[in-house]
Each structure stands twice: as structure tokens, then as C-alpha cells.
Design an enzyme around this catalytic site. Sequence first.
Site, PDB file in Angstrom:
ATOM      1  CG  ASP A  38      36.807 -56.342   9.408  1.00  0.00           C
ATOM      2  OD1 ASP A  38      36.936 -57.437   8.835  1.00  0.00           O
ATOM      3  OD2 ASP A  38      36.242 -55.365   8.878  1.00  0.00           O
ATOM      4  CG  ASP A  61      40.571 -46.079   8.210  1.00  0.00           C
ATOM      5  OD1 ASP A  61      40.930 -46.896   7.336  1.00  0.00           O
ATOM      6  OD2 ASP A  61      40.505 -44.849   8.004  1.00  0.00           O
ATOM      7  CE1 TYR A 153      40.476 -57.061  -5.941  1.00  0.00           C
ATOM      8  CE2 TYR A 153      41.084 -58.311  -7.904  1.00  0.00           C
ATOM      9  CZ  TYR A 153      40.867 -58.257  -6.547  1.00  0.00           C
ATOM     10  OH  TYR A 153      41.052 -59.384  -5.780  1.00  0.00           O
TER      11      TYR A 153
END
Length: 235
Positions: A38, A61, A153
Site C-alpha cells: 500500500d 508508490d 473515474y
Amino acid sequence: MNNDLSGKVIAVTGGFGNLGMATALTVANCGAQVILIDSAAAPASKLPEALVDALVLGGVDLASEEAAKQAMAEIAAKFGSLSGLVNVAGDFRWATVQEGDLDTWDYMFRVNLKTAVTASKAALPLLAAHEGARIVNIGAGAANKGAPGMGPYAASKSAVARLTEALAEEFKESGLTVNAVLPSIIDTPRNRADIPGADASRWVKPEAIAEVIAFLLSRRADAITGALIPVFGRV
């Protein structure tokens, strides 16, 4: 017949979030060794008992190729192989074209598409060395048709679908399968807060999505690749 993942090593990106954690718990309970990856720092609270042996990689990242390679190097050093990668990492932003910030488009493609591309590319050497390896991406039912405020999105998640299909074709002869799960609205605390008054009982629960992911990771899904599987609940 259950989704037996005994002896499998499964990496879950976005592993600290609601869907990522549900997925990690489900595959761990199916017998897999789990890696949680994460961008956030590792959780301060104790992980559930099923995940006490999980490899936890926080602050990664995954849009960075170097960071993704480093994460995979840590997995290789600890386990020597990787059976499956579940690309859960992502986010949602609502923005219209007329009033919204163009940076929202860059952000959506970075966190929803680029993380999946970069993590998959970094994982491929490990996955290619494992017979019957799997990649499962998280798309979205909302990508099937645009709507006001949903452009960034929907476009980024539509790109995840095309990535899934392209990777599936690229590795069709190798035995590596690549599929995507397309949830509707996921029943999470954030979504309940963002959509007050909605009937959340109709939404799909993270645990239900995780069961479909576990199936796709298992030998029971050997014949499935390039599939985009709706998991809509009753939406």
C-alpha cells in the site's frame, strides 16, 4: 469445493483499504501466504490473526516503476516466487468536465491504471516463473457507461479493462491468466458517508468481491482469462 490456495503466495495492492483487507483475509483463509502492499504507512494497529504472517509493505508508490520493482525484490527475497497479484490499489474522484480540474484526470489514471500497469510489469518475472500464475484487476461497473461527474473515474477504469484484455492475450500461451472484477458500489464506510440516505443493503460487500477474486486465483478458474466479471450485488 472451496477455493484452495494452499501453498500460493498472493500479493494484494491497496492492501490496507477495505477491499484490499477483505481480499487479503479471504485468500489467507483459503491457505495462501499474503503480501500487503500500500502507498499508506503500515497500519499501527495489530493485523487480524489470519494475517499475522503476512509480509507488510507500506509507503510503496506503485505508480513508480522503481518502487514497484523494489517491492517485488522484497517478495522474491522472502518467498522466492509469486503465485498471484491482485491489483486493488485505486481511488475515486467525482468531477464534471465543465467545472472539474483537469488534474483529476491525471490523478485517476495514475492511481487506477498506472498502479496496475506498473505493479503487473514489475511482478511479471516472478509470475512467469510460477505455473498457473494469476493477475486479478479491480475494474468498475461504472466504466461501462459515462455519466456526469464520472468521466475521469469511468475512463480510468475502462482503461483497466483494456489492460486486462491486452495482458490476457499477451500471456495466453504461458498459462498466466489475467481477469478483472467489476464491482458496483462497494459497501464501505466512505461510500456510506458520501451517499447518505442510499440503501446500502443493495451494494456489494467487500467480502463478496473477495470471494470472486479468490475463485479467480484458484485452480478452479484455470480456463478463464481476459474476463471482465460484474459483481454488482443488487445495484
